[in-house]
Enzyme design. Structure first.
Site, PDB file in Angstrom:
ATOM      1  N   SER A  89       7.716  35.607  61.586  1.00 58.59           N
ATOM      2  CA  SER A  89       7.755  37.013  61.143  1.00 58.59           C
ATOM      3  C   SER A  89       7.546  37.188  59.639  1.00 58.59           C
ATOM      4  O   SER A  89       7.573  38.313  59.143  1.00 58.59           O
ATOM      5  CB  SER A  89       9.086  37.650  61.539  1.00 58.59           C
ATOM      6  OG  SER A  89      10.157  36.999  60.916  1.00 58.59           O
ATOM      7  N   THR A 191      11.623  40.646  59.053  1.00 55.75           N
ATOM      8  CA  THR A 191      11.496  40.635  57.602  1.00 55.75           C
ATOM      9  C   THR A 191      12.612  39.797  56.960  1.00 55.75           C
ATOM     10  O   THR A 191      13.725  39.800  57.463  1.00 55.75           O
ATOM     11  CB  THR A 191      11.726  42.082  57.110  1.00 55.75           C
ATOM     12  OG1 THR A 191      10.981  42.949  57.935  1.00 55.75           O
ATOM     13  CG2 THR A 191      11.425  42.258  55.661  1.00 55.75           C
ATOM     14  N   THR A 209       7.340  40.178  54.597  1.00 55.35           N
ATOM     15  CA  THR A 209       7.171  40.126  56.054  1.00 55.35           C
ATOM     16  C   THR A 209       5.702  39.976  56.432  1.00 55.35           C
ATOM     17  O   THR A 209       4.809  40.315  55.629  1.00 55.35           O
ATOM     18  CB  THR A 209       7.712  41.426  56.698  1.00 55.35           C
ATOM     19  OG1 THR A 209       7.699  41.299  58.115  1.00 55.35           O
ATOM     20  CG2 THR A 209       6.886  42.637  56.321  1.00 55.35           C
ATOM     21  N   ARG A 219      -2.317  48.256  59.579  1.00 52.76           N
ATOM     22  CA  ARG A 219      -0.964  48.840  59.534  1.00 52.76           C
ATOM     23  C   ARG A 219      -0.126  48.207  58.428  1.00 52.76           C
ATOM     24  O   ARG A 219      -0.117  47.001  58.229  1.00 52.76           O
ATOM     25  CB  ARG A 219      -0.286  48.628  60.888  1.00 52.76           C
ATOM     26  CG  ARG A 219       1.131  49.198  60.997  1.00 52.76           C
ATOM     27  CD  ARG A 219       2.195  48.163  60.735  1.00 52.76           C
ATOM     28  NE  ARG A 219       3.545  48.633  61.042  1.00 52.76           N
ATOM     29  CZ  ARG A 219       4.656  47.981  60.718  1.00 52.76           C
ATOM     30  NH1 ARG A 219       4.578  46.821  60.092  1.00 52.76           N
ATOM     31  NH2 ARG A 219       5.839  48.454  61.012  1.00 52.76           N
ATOM     32  N   VAL A 220       0.585  49.031  57.693  1.00 49.78           N
ATOM     33  CA  VAL A 220       1.533  48.564  56.678  1.00 49.78           C
ATOM     34  C   VAL A 220       2.896  49.142  57.032  1.00 49.78           C
ATOM     35  O   VAL A 220       3.002  50.317  57.384  1.00 49.78           O
ATOM     36  CB  VAL A 220       1.087  49.022  55.269  1.00 49.78           C
ATOM     37  CG1 VAL A 220       2.181  48.773  54.243  1.00 49.78           C
ATOM     38  CG2 VAL A 220      -0.198  48.312  54.864  1.00 49.78           C
ATOM     39  N   GLY A 221       3.926  48.317  56.954  1.00 47.48           N
ATOM     40  CA  GLY A 221       5.271  48.774  57.297  1.00 47.48           C
ATOM     41  C   GLY A 221       6.067  49.194  56.073  1.00 47.48           C
ATOM     42  O   GLY A 221       5.513  49.542  55.022  1.00 47.48           O
ATOM     43  N   ASP A 222       7.365  49.130  56.211  1.00 43.40           N
ATOM     44  CA  ASP A 222       8.266  49.560  55.127  1.00 43.40           C
ATOM     45  C   ASP A 222       8.431  48.499  54.037  1.00 43.40           C
ATOM     46  O   ASP A 222       8.758  48.825  52.889  1.00 43.40           O
ATOM     47  CB  ASP A 222       9.661  49.864  55.705  1.00 43.40           C
ATOM     48  CG  ASP A 222      10.279  48.637  56.378  1.00 43.40           C
ATOM     49  OD1 ASP A 222       9.568  47.952  57.154  1.00 43.40           O
ATOM     50  OD2 ASP A 222      11.455  48.335  56.108  1.00 43.40           O
ATOM     51  N   THR A 242      15.276  45.992  57.539  1.00 39.03           N
ATOM     52  CA  THR A 242      14.550  45.137  58.476  1.00 39.03           C
ATOM     53  C   THR A 242      14.413  45.917  59.775  1.00 39.03           C
ATOM     54  O   THR A 242      15.191  46.827  60.036  1.00 39.03           O
ATOM     55  CB  THR A 242      15.311  43.815  58.684  1.00 39.03           C
ATOM     56  OG1 THR A 242      14.589  42.991  59.600  1.00 39.03           O
ATOM     57  CG2 THR A 242      16.714  44.018  59.214  1.00 39.03           C
ATOM     58  N   GLY A 243      13.417  45.554  60.562  1.00 35.71           N
ATOM     59  CA  GLY A 243      13.236  46.237  61.841  1.00 35.71           C
ATOM     60  C   GLY A 243      11.980  47.094  61.833  1.00 35.71           C
ATOM     61  O   GLY A 243      11.035  46.805  61.089  1.00 35.71           O
ATOM     62  N   GLY A 245       9.499  49.331  60.804  1.00 36.18           N
ATOM     63  CA  GLY A 245       9.250  49.874  59.469  1.00 36.18           C
ATOM     64  C   GLY A 245       8.976  51.361  59.454  1.00 36.18           C
ATOM     65  O   GLY A 245       9.361  52.065  58.516  1.00 36.18           O
TER      66      GLY A 245
HETATM   67  N1  GLY Z   1      10.156  45.844  58.736  1.00 35.76           N
HETATM   68  C1  GLY Z   1       8.947  45.161  58.891  1.00 35.76           C
HETATM   69  C2  GLY Z   1       7.844  45.991  59.335  1.00 35.76           C
HETATM   70  O1  GLY Z   1       8.041  46.983  60.014  1.00 35.76           O
HETATM   71  O2  GLY Z   1       6.723  45.666  59.033  1.00 35.76           O
END
Ligand code: GLY
Length: 331
Positions: A89, A191, A209, A219-222, A242-243, A245
Site C-alpha cells: 500500500s 497509507t 501511499t 486518481r489522487v487521494g488525500d 488513512t483509509g 481518501g
Molecule cells: N488514504 C489513501 C488514499 O486514499 O489514497
C-alpha cells in the site's frame, strides 16, 4: 505568579474557541489558553499508522534520540515503509491502478508551516524525499505526474520499477473481475502517516501511499493534500489520515483535527469528531474505513476510526508499541 511563556500559551482567535461560543463577553477579543508544558519524559515522541509504523518509528527514533529534528525523523521513518517491497500500500510494491501502473502520493510538513507534496508520481521509490525537495528547493508546494517525475530525476532520484512480481500477480487476479472496491484494513496497512516531536518540542509530519488499489489512472487521494492527509501546526499539534481518501478530502480531515485540538479537544476527541463528520456526510458507510491519528504539542496522542481494526504505533523513550484505535462501528 506563574510566568507566561510563549511556549505555554496559545492565542486563540475569537472565532476559533469553544470558550467564545459560551462567553459572548470575550467574543471580540483574542484569548489565551494555557497549555500544560510538555514533560521532558514525553519528548521526543513519534506515532504512526498501522503495524508498519513499528519499523518506521524505529528509523525515526534513531534520529530523534540523537537530538535530530522532527523533520529528518519523519522523512527517515516513512522511507522505510516506502522501500519495503512486501508492503502493498506504500511505495515500492504498492498495488497499481487498474491499468497496472503504480502511482504514488506523499507530503511532508514542518514546524514552520513549510510543506511539500508530490502526487501521481511514477518510477520513484521514495516520494517523501521528492516532496521534501519540493518544499526546500522550489517556491511551490505540490508537483504532480510527469512534472514531479522529471523534477525527481533532475534532483538525482533514480528510476525504479515499482511493480513487483507480487503486486503484478495480485493485479492480474483482480483483472479477472475488475471490480473496484476499497478493501477495509487491507492486510492491516494502508497509507503510512507519521508524526513526531523532537527534543526541542518541534513538530513535523509525513504521509505517503500508493493510494487505493486498482483506482482509475490519474486518481489522487488525500495523502499528498496538505490539510487532508496531513496537517501540522507547531503551536497546537499534528494529525494525519488513512483509509478512503475521498472521504477525508471532503471534510479537510487533518486540518479539522488540528483545529479541534486548538479549540481544546484532546487528540482522541478531535479524531472522534472528525470521524463523526465523515459519518454524517456519507449515507452509505460500506467499506468506508477512515482513521485519524493526532499528536498535540504536549506529546499526548490519540486516534479514532470508522470501523474496528485500525491501530497505530507509538514510540517514546520507554516503548515502541501498538495501540488499537477506538472506533465507531464493528465491521
Ligand atoms: N488514504 C489513501 C488514499 O486514499 O489514497
Amino acid at each position: 505568579m506563574k510566568m507566561k511563556s510563549r511556549r505555554n500559551f496559545l492565542k486563540l482567535t475569537a472565532l476559533g474557541t469553544a470558550a467564545v461560543i459560551t462567553n459572548p463577553i470575550i467574543a471580540s477579543t483574542q484569548q489565551e489558553v494555557e497549555l500544560t508544558p510538555i514533560k521532558s519524559s514525553t519528548k521526543p515522541i513519534v506515532i504512526s499508522t498501522w503495524n508498519h509504523g513499528m519499523e518506521a518509528n524505529e528509523a525515526s527514533w534513531k534520529i530523534l534520540s540523537k537530538g535530530g529534528t522532527a523533520l529528518d525523523a519523519v522523512e527517515a521513518g516513512v522511507r522505510i515503509t516506502e522501500s519495503d517491497p512486501n508492503n502493498t500500500s506504500v511505495g515500492l510494491g504498492g498495488l497499481p491502478d487498474r491499468d497496472g501502473i503504480v502511482t504514488l502520493d506523499a507530503c511532508i510538513m514542518d514546524e514552520n508551516n513549510q510543506c511539500g507534496a508530490v502526487a501521481f508520481l511514477q518510477d520513484i521509490e521514495n516520494p517523501i524525499s521528492v516532496a521534501r525537495k519540493v518544499m526546500e528547493e522550489t517556491q511551490h508546494v505540490m508537483l504532480v505526474g510527469e512534472g514531479a517525475r522529471q523534477f525527481a530525476f533532475e534532483k538525482g532520484f533514480k528510476k525504479t520499477n515499482l511493480l513487483t512480481k507480487k503486486s503484478k500477480e495480485q493485479w492480474e487476479i483482480w483483472k479477472e473481475k475488475s471490480k473496484y472496491q476499497p478493501i477495509i484494513n487491507s492486510e492491516n496497512h494502508d497509507t503510512i502517516g507519521l508524526l513526531a516531536i523532537d527534543e526541542k518540542g518541534n513538530l513535523s509530519g509525513a504521509c505517503t501511499t500508493s493510494g487505493m488499489a486498482y483506482k482509475i489512472h490519474g486518481r489522487v487521494g488525500d495523502s499528498p493534500i496538505i490539510g487532508a492527509g496531513l496537517f501540522v501546526d507547531n503551536e497546537v499539534g499534528a494529525a494525519c489520515a488513512t483509509g478512503v481518501g475521498e472521504a477525508v478530502i471532503r471534510i479537510a480531515g487533518s486540518a479539522i483535527v488540528v483545529e479541534l485540538m486548538r479549540n481544546g479537544m484532546t487528540p482522541n476527541e478531535a479524531c472522534k469528531e472528525a470521524v463523526s463528520r465523515i459519518i454524517k456526510k456519507h449515507k452509505d458507510l460500506t467499506n468506508l474505513q477512515v482513521g485519524f491519528i493526532a499528536l498535540n504539542k504536549n506529546g499526548e496522542s490519540g486516534a479514532y476510526s470508522v470501523f474496528n481494526g485500525f491501530n497505530y504505533a507509538i514510540r517514546t523513550k520507554s516503548k515502541n508499541k501498538m495501540i488499537d484505535s477506538k472506533y465507531y462501528r464493528d465491521r
